[in-house]
Write an enzyme that holds these catalytic residues in place. Structure first.
Site, PDB file in Angstrom:
ATOM      1  N   LYS A 105       8.765   2.619  16.794  1.00 16.73           N
ATOM      2  CA  LYS A 105       7.490   3.140  17.316  1.00 16.73           C
ATOM      3  C   LYS A 105       6.885   2.235  18.372  1.00 16.73           C
ATOM      4  O   LYS A 105       6.259   2.711  19.318  1.00 16.73           O
ATOM      5  CB  LYS A 105       6.491   3.374  16.182  1.00 16.73           C
ATOM      6  N   VAL A 132       6.827   7.593  12.556  1.00 19.81           N
ATOM      7  CA  VAL A 132       5.475   7.806  12.012  1.00 19.81           C
ATOM      8  C   VAL A 132       5.599   8.386  10.608  1.00 19.81           C
ATOM      9  O   VAL A 132       6.236   9.425  10.417  1.00 19.81           O
ATOM     10  CB  VAL A 132       4.657   8.804  12.876  1.00 19.81           C
ATOM     11  N   ILE A 136       7.757  11.606   5.916  1.00 15.48           N
ATOM     12  CA  ILE A 136       6.853  12.762   6.083  1.00 15.48           C
ATOM     13  C   ILE A 136       7.256  13.470   7.387  1.00 15.48           C
ATOM     14  O   ILE A 136       7.249  12.841   8.445  1.00 15.48           O
ATOM     15  CB  ILE A 136       5.368  12.317   6.219  1.00 15.48           C
ATOM     16  N   GLY A 187       5.451  -7.283  -1.297  1.00 15.83           N
ATOM     17  CA  GLY A 187       6.377  -6.914  -0.216  1.00 15.83           C
ATOM     18  C   GLY A 187       5.840  -5.789   0.656  1.00 15.83           C
ATOM     19  O   GLY A 187       6.571  -5.197   1.447  1.00 15.83           O
ATOM     20  N   LYS A 205       1.611   4.361  16.613  1.00 19.47           N
ATOM     21  CA  LYS A 205       1.881   5.688  16.042  1.00 19.47           C
ATOM     22  C   LYS A 205       0.960   6.734  16.668  1.00 19.47           C
ATOM     23  O   LYS A 205       1.362   7.870  16.926  1.00 19.47           O
ATOM     24  CB  LYS A 205       1.731   5.630  14.522  1.00 19.47           C
ATOM     25  N   GLY A 302       9.524   2.610   3.376  1.00 20.73           N
ATOM     26  CA  GLY A 302      10.531   2.585   2.315  1.00 20.73           C
ATOM     27  C   GLY A 302      11.875   2.951   2.879  1.00 20.73           C
ATOM     28  O   GLY A 302      11.973   3.797   3.775  1.00 20.73           O
TER      29      GLY A 302
HETATM   30  N1  HSE Z   1       4.267  -1.524   8.655  1.00 22.01           N
HETATM   31  C1  HSE Z   1       4.067  -0.128   8.412  1.00 22.01           C
HETATM   32  C2  HSE Z   1       2.981   0.071   7.390  1.00 22.01           C
HETATM   33  C3  HSE Z   1       5.285   0.577   7.898  1.00 22.01           C
HETATM   34  O1  HSE Z   1       2.427  -0.876   6.825  1.00 22.01           O
HETATM   35  O2  HSE Z   1       2.667   1.227   7.157  1.00 22.01           O
HETATM   36  C4  HSE Z   1       6.261   0.961   8.951  1.00 22.01           C
HETATM   37  O3  HSE Z   1       5.731   1.833   9.881  1.00 22.01           O
END
Ligand code: HSE
Length: 431
Positions: A105, A132, A136, A187, A205, A302
Site C-alpha cells: 500500500k 487494504v 476483507i 505482536g 490506504k 494476518g
Molecule cells: N499495520 C497494519 C495495521 C496492518 O496495523 O492495521 C497491515 O496493513
C-alpha cells in the site's frame, strides 16, 4: 488443464501464506477456476530460513530479474514491501507484459499514479486487494460489486494497531503507553509503530480507497493526517460519558463539489456500527447512491487473511488468461462533479473540546465569549471536577463550526490566563 505461471517476489509472512493456500487448496481452486495456478519461481533475499510450507528448493532465487525476465511467467506477485526496488521491479514487469498482484500500500499510495498509468498504457493490470483490510474484499467490492454506484463517502477503521490501542483504552481503562506496550507484546504493533499510530498507514490506504471511490489519485500532502499518540485516556473516558467512542478514521467525503480527505482521531456516536469495531479489526463504512450504506468488517491483518486476498487477485487475473484474452481492470471512473479538494481549515464539523482551567467564577463566560466572537455555538458543557484553585477540565461539545474559526478561537483562548494546559479539540463525525 491450462497452467498459469506465477512468480513471487517477497517470501515473507504473506508470501508464505499465499504459497501455502495455493499448495493446500490446489485441487479445490483448480476445480473452481478451471486452471492451475503454478508458482514457478520465488525470489527473496533470504532463501535459507525455514517457512511453514514445503517448497521445492529449485524454485528459489535471490535475483528478481530471473522472474521478471522469464517469458513463461504471466503474473508477478510483489510482496517484498518498501518503495525501491519494488517500484522498479513492477515497472519492468509491466513493460515485459506481465500483470501484477501487490499488497504494497505504501508503494501504490506514493507511486501508484505512475504505475497504474504504465499498466494502462501496456494493457495490463495491477491488483491490490490485500493492501487494504487484508482479506476483507473491499477493493473488489468498490470496483466491481458497486460498479453502478456513485459514492458519497467512505469512513474506514483501517489500522488494526491503532484500533487495538484505542479499544484497550476505552474497554480496559489503559493509558496510551500501556496499550501500545500490550500491542507490541502481542505482536500487533511493530517495534517502531510510528507509521501505524501516527496515521500514515491509514493515509496510504485512504489514497487507494479515494482513487477507487472518486477516481482521484490524491497525494499524501493532500491528506490531513493526525495520529492517535496525543489521545489521552481522560478524553476517551469523557467521550464515552457523552455517548461517543474515539476511533482513528480514514475519511473521504464528498460535500457538494468538494472532496475532503483526512485521517484523524474522531468521536463516533456509540449507536453507530463503526463505534463497536474493536481490537485489531478493520471496518469500512461506504455510502453509495444505489446500494445505500454498507459496512465491510473483518480482521485487517494476518498471514492467511492477507494471503486470501492475494489468491483472490491471482484468480481474477487468471480468468482473463484462461479465456485467451486479458481481462482488463475496469476503468476507474473520475467523479467529474468534484471541483476541488477541501483543505482542513475549510471543513465544518462538530467538535469535542477539553479546556484545562482554573476553577473560579467567570471562566466559562470568558471561554464562551471568545467562541461567540467566532460564531461558535456550544451544544453542551460539563465541568468534570471541582477542585478549588486547582486545574479542572471543562468539556464541551460544539455545534457545527468551521475548523478555521475554531482554531482561531482556541488560539485566543489559549492565551487567557485562566487556561493552564493546551486545549484538546477532536472532530465528531455522525457518519
Ligand atoms: N499495520 C497494519 C495495521 C496492518 O496495523 O492495521 C497491515 O496493513
Amino acid at each position: 488443464m491450462k497452467k498459469i505461471n506465477v512468480g513471487l517476489i517477497g517470501f515473507g509472512n504473506v508470501g508464505t501464506g499465499a504459497v501455502k493456500i495455493l499448495s493446500d487448496r490446489k485441487h479445490f481452486l483448480s476445480n473452481k477456476i478451471g486452471l492451475e495456478i503454478n508458482i514457478k519461481k520465488i525470489c527473496d533475499k533470504d532463501i535459507s530460513s525455514k517457512r511453514n510450507v514445503a517448497v521445492d528448493r529449485c524454485l528459489f532465487t535471490k535475483d528478481a530479474k530471473e522472474i521478471i525476465n522469464d517469458p513463461q511467467i504471466d503474473i508477478i506477485v510483489e510482496l517484498m514491501g518498501g518503495i525501491h526496488p519494488a517500484k522498479e521491479y513492477i515497472a519492468e514487469a509491466l513493460k515485459k507484459g506481465k500483470s501484477i498482484v501487490s499488497a504494497n500500500k505504501a508503494l501504490l499510495a506514493q507511486e501508484g499514479r505512475e504505475l497504474f498509468a504504465l499498466a494502462q498504457d501496456r494493457g495490463k493490470s495491477i491488483y491490490f486487494e490485500a493492501s487494504v483490510g487484508a482479506g476483507i474484499p473491499i477493493i473488489k467490492s468498490l470496483r466491481e460489486g458497486l460498479v453502478a454506484n456513485k459514492f458519497y463517502s467512505i469512513f474506514g477503521i483501517v489500522n488494526g494497531t491503532s484500533n487495538f490501542i484505542l479499544s484497550q483504552m476505552s474497554n480496559n481503562n489503559c493509558t496510551f503507553n500501556d496499550a501500545l506496550n500490550e500491542a507490541k507484546a502481542k505482536g500487533f504493533a511493530e517495534k517502531d509503530p510510528t507509521l501505524d499510530i501516527e496515521g500514515m498507514d491509514s493515509a496510504h490506504k485512504l489514497i487507494l480507497l479515494t482513487y477507487l471511490c472518486f477516481g482521484r489519485f490524491v497525494s499524501l500532502e493532500d491528506i490531513f493526517i493526525e495520529g492517535i499518540s496525543q489521545v489521552s485516556l481522560a478524553d476517551v473516558n469523557y467521550a464515552k460519558e457523552l455517548g461517543f467512542e474515539i476511533k482513528l478514521l480514514a475519511i473521504a467525503k464528498k460535500e457538494s463539489d468538494e472532496l475532503e480527505v483526512r485521517v484523524h482521531p474522531t468521536l463516533i456516536p456509540k449507536m453507530h456500527l463503526l463505534s463497536s469495531v474493536s481490537g485489531i479489526f478493520n471496518a469500512l463504512y461506504v455510502s453509495s447512491d444505489l446500494a445505500g450504506n454498507l459496512l465491510f468488517y473483518g480482521p485487517g491483518a494476518g498471514q492467511l487473511s492477507a494471503a486470501s486476498a492475494v489468491v483472490s487477485d491471482l484468480v481474477d487475473l487468471t480468468q482473463g488468461l484462461k479465456a485467451g484474452m486479458f481481462r482488463p481492470t475496469l476503468n476507474i471512473a473520475v467523479d467529474k462533479s468534484i471541483k476541488k479538494l477541501r483543505r482542513i481549515n475549510e471543513i465544518e464539523s462538530r467538535y469535542y473540546i477539553r479546556f484545562m482551567t482554573v476553577d473560579k467564577p467567570g471562566v466559562l463566560a470568558k471561554i464562551a465569549g471568545v467562541l461567540a466572537k467566532f460564531g461558535i455555538s456550544i451544544a453542551s458543557v460539563t465541568q468534570k471536577e471541582r477542585k478549588k484553585a486547582q486545574v479542572v477540565p471543562i468539556v464541551m461539545i460544539i455545534h457545527e463550526a468551521k475548523e478555521k474559526d475554531l482554531r482561531s478561537a482556541l488560539e485566543i483562548i489559549g492565551r487567557l490566563d485562566i487556561i493552564k494546559e493546551k486545549s484538546v479539540a477532536i472532530r465528531i463525525e455522525e457518519v
